[in-house]
Write an enzyme that holds these catalytic residues in place. Structure first.
Site, short mmCIF file in Angstrom:
data_model
loop_
_atom_site.label_atom_id
_atom_site.label_comp_id
_atom_site.label_asym_id
_atom_site.label_seq_id
_atom_site.Cartn_x
_atom_site.Cartn_y
_atom_site.Cartn_z
N HIS A 118 0.86 -1.18 0.00
CA HIS A 118 0.00 0.00 0.00
C HIS A 118 0.90 1.23 0.00
CE1 HIS A 118 -2.86 2.97 1.57
NE2 HIS A 118 -3.84 2.12 1.33
N ASP A 195 2.56 -3.84 8.61
CA ASP A 195 1.34 -3.08 8.33
C ASP A 195 0.18 -4.05 8.46
OD1 ASP A 195 -0.89 -1.89 7.22
OD2 ASP A 195 0.07 -1.35 5.33
N GLN A 198 -5.08 -4.61 7.38
CA GLN A 198 -6.04 -5.59 6.87
C GLN A 198 -6.01 -6.90 7.65
OE1 GLN A 198 -8.27 -4.84 4.67
NE2 GLN A 198 -7.46 -2.89 3.97
N LYS A 221 -11.09 0.49 10.01
CA LYS A 221 -11.33 -0.78 9.32
C LYS A 221 -11.85 -1.86 10.28
CE LYS A 221 -7.57 0.22 6.06
NZ LYS A 221 -8.40 0.65 4.92
N CYS A 362 -4.70 2.19 -3.87
CA CYS A 362 -3.46 2.69 -3.25
C CYS A 362 -2.29 1.73 -3.42
CB CYS A 362 -3.66 3.02 -1.77
SG CYS A 362 -4.81 4.37 -1.47
#
Length: 403
Positions: A118, A195, A198, A221, A362
């Site tokens: 991303h 990261d 998600q 999220k 992204c």
């Protein structure tokens, strides 16, 4: 899970008279919010709209208590060693930028990424390359977009200082073997930043077992308000790092010439914080724990398996990532050669009230490297149903005939 009971907790899913029913399949971008979170935010503004940690009156003390409680909730959620390892940020992007700007970089330092990061985990490192001469290297994915472990091991041989990788890709839902990635990085003397934007909303995470040095993710999220994020860091590393944003609430004392910074996490949380967002984050985590991360992960895979099989009936449709839906969590990213992805998304909304994402998500670098204009991304969460998945397939079949 009792999906129908859960859906009653989300006001926007309960169609009111005169309002078109919504099928929300854009959860990888932002989740919906349950009443428990909405009410927690409302309670802050109505009952204790004050600053935490600054004043001594009862409103301020109540906010301080709730902020501390939320920090403990996040620490427990991640199985962190102590609450002081939790830093509140605005989002994953700010959390990654904090790490990027809080370390002392030298020319030639190597940051190792995957080939489908991303922009939030790509651009900060590109800026370091321009400013400090940091070298970026990329691990190419396998042909089916799964993680190439042998290529990763080979890349580590070249003296990597930091491994910064998306735990789960927002492009295709594929997760890296994070524990092995961290183990091998540490074996070669490299630190690891994950990261987990998600990942955290969809599967249980244990940062002590992972042994990652830093983990970043966003609240929006995972049912929490927008504008609140988390950076987890090992406490000894946080102590060594220099603060990124400085000013009010980061120092114990200052003179005209110098200052004394507070210990972590305070030295990284400059200025008045998003107290409503922090409190809402605590409420969101409590809600997710009640539902159960294992149940959430299982439900998403079930929906993805149905979609992946049913979408074979749409002529020309190609799913990005591995064929096995179990490897793509709750994300189905697809395109139809020669058909504009934005048009598909618009027609899904107009014809069937289905909200999806279209574009390059992204991850422009991945799409541009392959000459793919973009994709449509349907992403499910625990409040989505099999009927909604069927509605998406039926709508795409109709749209394909029209186009």
């Amino acid at each position: 899970m009792n999906i129908e009971k859960i859906r009653q907790d989300f006001p926007i899913l309960n169609a009111q008279s005169g309002r078109k029913p919504l099928i929300y399949l854009d959860n990888a971008c932002q989740s919906l919010r349950p009443l428990a979170v909405i009410q927690a935010v409302q309670h802050y503004y109505e009952e204790s709209p004050a600053c935490a940690g600054r004043s001594m009156h009862r409103l301020a003390n109540e906010v301080s208590r709730q902020v501390d409680e939320a920090r403990q909730q996040v620490a427990k959620f991640l199985h962190a060693s102590r609450k002081e390892e939790i830093i509140f940020t605005r989002n994953t992007t700010e959390a990654i930028n904090l790490v990027a700007n809080a370390l002392d970089w030298k020319t030639g330092d190597v940051v190792l990424l995957t080939d489908k990061e991303h922009n939030s985990n790509l651009i900060p490192w590109q800026m370091l390359a321009k400013r400090h001469g940091v070298c970026l290297k990329f691990v190419p994915s396998n042909s089916d977009n799964t993680f190439n472990l042998s290529a990763y091991q080979q890349a580590l041989q070249s003296g990597v200082r930091l491994v910064a990788m998306g735990y789960t890709s927002n492009l295709d839902g594929v997760s890296i073997p994070a524990e092995e990635v961290v183990r091998l990085a540490h074996k070669h003397g490299a630190r690891v930043l994950l990261d987990a934007a998600q990942t955290a909303p969809h599967q249980r995470m244990d940062v002590r077992r992972l042994d990652a040095d830093w983990v970043a993710f966003s609240g929006h999220k995972m049912l929490a308000p927008s504008g609140i994020g988390i950076l987890y860091g090992k406490y000894r590393l946080l102590e060594e790092m220099q603060p990124f944003l400085v000013g009010g609430d980061t120092v114990a004392s200052s003179t005209y010439e110098d200052c004394q910074f507070l210990p972590p996490p305070e030295k990284f949380e400059a200025g008045l914080q998003d107290y409503a967002g922090i409190i809402g984050m605590g409420a969101a985590i409590r809600y997710l724990q009640q539902v159960g991360l294992e149940a959430i992960e299982k439900h998403e895979v079930t929906l993805n398996q149905y979609l992946s099989e049913a979408l074979k009936s749409v002529p020309g449709l190609q799913i990005i990532g591995p064929a096995d839906a179990r490897l793509r969590s709750g994300i189905v990213s697809f395109f139809i050669p020669g058909v504009d992805h934005h048009r598909i998304a618009l027609m899904l909304d107009q014809m069937a009230g289905i909200a999806v994402r279209s574009g390059q998500h992204c991850v422009h670098s991945w799409f541009n490297a392959r000459g793919i204009a973009g994709s449509v991304r349907a992403s499910v969460y625990f409040y989505n149903t099999l009927d909604e998945a069927r509605a998406l397939v039926d709508a795409l079949i109709k749209i394909r005939k029209v186009l």
